[in-house]
Motif scaffolding. Structure first.
Motif, short mmCIF file in Angstrom:
data_model
loop_
_atom_site.label_atom_id
_atom_site.label_comp_id
_atom_site.label_asym_id
_atom_site.label_seq_id
_atom_site.Cartn_x
_atom_site.Cartn_y
_atom_site.Cartn_z
N PRO A 11 0.83 -1.22 0.00
CA PRO A 11 0.00 0.00 0.00
C PRO A 11 0.85 1.26 0.00
O PRO A 11 1.80 1.38 0.78
CB PRO A 11 -0.80 -0.13 1.30
N GLY A 12 0.51 2.18 -0.89
CA GLY A 12 1.21 3.45 -0.97
C GLY A 12 2.40 3.46 -1.90
O GLY A 12 2.91 4.53 -2.25
N GLU A 13 2.86 2.27 -2.33
CA GLU A 13 4.01 2.22 -3.23
C GLU A 13 3.56 2.42 -4.68
O GLU A 13 2.46 1.99 -5.05
CB GLU A 13 4.74 0.88 -3.10
N PRO A 14 4.40 3.04 -5.52
CA PRO A 14 4.03 3.20 -6.93
C PRO A 14 4.20 1.91 -7.71
O PRO A 14 5.04 1.07 -7.38
CB PRO A 14 5.02 4.26 -7.43
N GLY A 15 3.38 1.74 -8.71
CA GLY A 15 3.48 0.58 -9.59
C GLY A 15 2.62 0.77 -10.82
O GLY A 15 1.87 1.75 -10.93
N ARG A 34 -0.08 5.31 -7.59
CA ARG A 34 -0.01 4.80 -6.22
C ARG A 34 -1.35 5.05 -5.55
O ARG A 34 -2.08 5.99 -5.92
CB ARG A 34 1.13 5.45 -5.43
N GLU A 35 -1.69 4.21 -4.58
CA GLU A 35 -2.93 4.39 -3.83
C GLU A 35 -2.65 5.23 -2.59
O GLU A 35 -1.73 4.93 -1.82
CB GLU A 35 -3.53 3.05 -3.43
N LEU A 36 -3.43 6.28 -2.39
CA LEU A 36 -3.28 7.16 -1.24
C LEU A 36 -3.98 6.56 -0.03
O LEU A 36 -4.83 5.67 -0.17
CB LEU A 36 -3.85 8.54 -1.57
N ASP A 63 -6.41 7.51 1.67
CA ASP A 63 -7.88 7.61 1.63
C ASP A 63 -8.51 6.77 0.54
O ASP A 63 -9.73 6.81 0.33
CB ASP A 63 -8.32 9.07 1.48
N GLY A 64 -7.70 5.99 -0.19
CA GLY A 64 -8.23 5.11 -1.23
C GLY A 64 -8.21 5.71 -2.62
O GLY A 64 -8.39 4.99 -3.61
N ASN A 65 -8.00 7.03 -2.72
CA ASN A 65 -7.88 7.64 -4.04
C ASN A 65 -6.56 7.25 -4.69
O ASN A 65 -5.57 6.98 -4.00
CB ASN A 65 -7.96 9.17 -3.93
N LEU A 66 -6.57 7.22 -6.02
CA LEU A 66 -5.35 6.91 -6.76
C LEU A 66 -4.64 8.20 -7.16
O LEU A 66 -5.29 9.20 -7.47
CB LEU A 66 -5.69 6.11 -8.03
N GLN A 67 -3.31 8.15 -7.14
CA GLN A 67 -2.49 9.27 -7.55
C GLN A 67 -1.69 8.86 -8.78
O GLN A 67 -0.98 7.86 -8.76
CB GLN A 67 -1.52 9.66 -6.43
N TYR A 68 -1.84 9.62 -9.85
CA TYR A 68 -1.04 9.37 -11.05
C TYR A 68 0.38 9.85 -10.81
O TYR A 68 0.58 10.95 -10.28
CB TYR A 68 -1.66 10.10 -12.25
N VAL A 69 1.37 9.04 -11.20
CA VAL A 69 2.77 9.40 -11.00
C VAL A 69 3.42 9.80 -12.33
O VAL A 69 3.88 10.92 -12.50
CB VAL A 69 3.56 8.24 -10.34
N CYS A 70 3.45 8.87 -13.28
CA CYS A 70 4.03 9.16 -14.58
C CYS A 70 3.81 7.96 -15.49
O CYS A 70 3.30 6.93 -15.05
CB CYS A 70 5.53 9.47 -14.49
N ARG A 71 4.17 8.11 -16.75
CA ARG A 71 4.17 6.96 -17.65
C ARG A 71 5.36 6.06 -17.31
O ARG A 71 6.40 6.53 -16.83
CB ARG A 71 4.31 7.43 -19.10
N LYS A 72 5.20 4.79 -17.51
CA LYS A 72 6.28 3.84 -17.24
C LYS A 72 7.51 4.21 -18.07
O LYS A 72 8.65 4.04 -17.62
CB LYS A 72 5.81 2.43 -17.57
#
Length: 488
Positions: free
Chosen positions: A315-319, A365-367, A369-378
């Motif tokens: 949880p919380g890690e980017p992927g 990544r999942e925040l 509160d359950g919302n998703l956060q966009y990080v970047c393109r792979k």
């Protein structure tokens, strides 16, 4: 599901609201009854001329009511469409016609030769799991690829818009190019409820002053805008504007000043391969954020955030986000190897309707509160001095440093084989890049600070109004690292 395809939905809507405006374009309005009649006439002619199931038919009538009637007619005939944007280079359109083996091109001449007022029994040969359309990706330098969308994808996409509660009396200002997947969800979600599509003319789509006048003149209630246009709109005097809802998306949404907005604003995250919207997030923070969450997944979607081996991250890690559900498209037209690489059996579930996943190539990544956060393109994750760097994290840090409006970070390989991190940004005034680097040093590790920071007048954009990252070139001094740092 009660309705198998959108043609079933449209038949019911047209029967309920035959005299209500369905499409307004080029200064004229076309009712639901007229649109139904035109589409049946188009389907009848295609079938008479020998069109066969899942045949791909080109549409080249621009931002008009004929285009929408033609699409419906193509679907009714059991066929699929590909839209030829008039902004495309001629060679691109010719390549699409050749690749798709289009025997029929619905252009202005085709419509002139047809009696669109012909009364025919309602025609509907569309099927839920059959091909509905091809959406070609931007393909700024690489060859564009066609995403195969089926009728079930269109249906799922149209019904996602129930979260925005579009009402039959409302008017939707259609901004996206018709070759962009956002236009599919905008147009058909509107027609599903009996509302009116007001097609924004191509001549004013890049002129925010004329666009704002269009919203007021035509009583537009809902519209979609890319972030750079949304920022311009929100800077205007919006008192009395009829908008109740602004959808913002197509690229990361950051730093919106919504303090004076008399309407709701949603960040919408989507993909062509998922027939547009994947998730949405209502922006309520008047202070603005460097980057907003993309929210919760649409009802009916399952999401899995995975590491490089395809295992769920903590949880919380980017992927990488993998998705399953009725929005997952068929694959890429004529590209079986690419399809097999991005569309795979679901290793996490075999629930009906979720047997396949689409690997989005997006890092999220999942925040808490359950919302998703966009990080970047792979593709925008780089190795810098042995460290893994996410472009999105650096861009966010740049945006948090002051009056920067937009930021893009790219890595370019020098002649010695080293990745050099380069940052590009826009602002309303001249920014001292040395001072900006100093602020970044307080926010991020040294290896994430771009070797150079270059201020641009504006970013290059593709036909879908997205920043064209591939068109941003490395600085001429790339191989002289010391000079690069001194100059920028």
């Amino acid at each position: 599901m009660e309705h198998q395809t959108f043609c079933d939905v449209f038949a019911e809507t047209a029967a309920q609201y035959p005299d209500r405006t369905a499409v307004h374009a080029d200064g004229r309005s076309v009712t639901y009854g007229e649109l139904l009649r035109w589409s049946n006439a188009a389907a009848g002619r295609l079938l008479k001329d020998g069109a066969v199931k899942e045949e791909i038919i080109a549409v080249n009538t621009g931002r008009t009511a004929e285009t929408i009637a033609g699409i419906l007619g193509i679907w009714k005939a059991g066929c699929a469409y590909v839209y030829l944007d008039r902004a495309y280079p001629k060679e691109r359109s010719e390549n699409i016609i050749k690749e798709c083996r289009c025997r029929f091109i619905l252009d202005s001449r085709w419509w002139e030769e047809m009696d669109r007022e012909m009364i025919l029994p309602d025609i509907n040969l569309s099927e839920r799991n059959c091909l509905a359309l091809l959406i070609y990706t931007s393909g700024s330098t690489a060859k564009p690829k066609g995403v195969m969308l089926e009728h079930r994808n269109v249906m799922a996409s149209a019904y996602n818009f129930t979260v925005f509660e579009t009402r039959p009396h409302e008017r939707f200002g259609v901004f996206p190019g018709f070759g962009f997947v956002a236009a599919v969800s905008d147009i058909f979600s509107t027609l599903a409820v009996g509302a009116a599509n007001y097609i924004i003319p191509g001549t004013i789509r890049k002129n925010i002053v004329e666009l704002e006048k269009f919203y007021r003149m035509h009583g537009i209630c809902i519209t979609f805008l890319p972030p750079h246009m949304a920022r311009k709109l929100l800077a205007m005097d919006l008192e009395g504007i009829p908008l109740r809802l602004l959808l913002v998306g197509s690229e990361p949404v950051r730093n919106l000043d919504i303090s004076k907005a008399p309407f709701c604003i949603f960040n919408v995250y989507g993909a062509s391969e998922m027939c547009s919207m994947i998730s949405h997030y209502e922006i309520r923070d008047a202070g603005g954020k460097s980057v907003y969450p993309v929210g919760m997944l649409n009802h009916g979607l399952r999401g899995y955030i995975t590491d490089e081996e395809g295992n769920p991250v903590r949880p919380g890690e980017p992927g990488e986000l993998w998705l399953s559900g009725h929005q997952v498209s068929r694959g890429y037209y004529g590209l079986p190897e690419m399809t097999h690489a991005h569309y795979v059996p679901n290793p996490f579930s075999q629930e009906t309707g979720h047997e396949r996943v689409f690997k989005t190539n997006d890092i999220l990544r999942e925040l808490p509160d359950g919302n998703l956060q966009y990080v970047c393109r792979k593709d925008n994750m780089f190795k810098i001095r042995g460290f893994r760097v996410e472009s999105g994290a650096v861009e966010t840090a740049i945006l948090e440093c002051g009056d920067v409006k937009e930021a893009v970070v790219r890595a370019f390989m020098d002649d010695g084989g080293c990745n050099i991190l380069c940052g590009y940004f826009t602002a309303d005034h001249k920014v001292d890049v040395k001072e900006l680097k100093g602020k970044l040093a307080d926010k991020i590790p040294y290896y994430m600070i771009p070797t150079c920071l270059i201020q641009l007048e504006a970013f290059p954009r593709n036909m879908n109004s997205k920043i064209d990252r591939k068109a941003i070139l490395p600085p001429a001094e790339l191989n002289d690292h010391k000079l690069l740092e001194e100059l920028y």
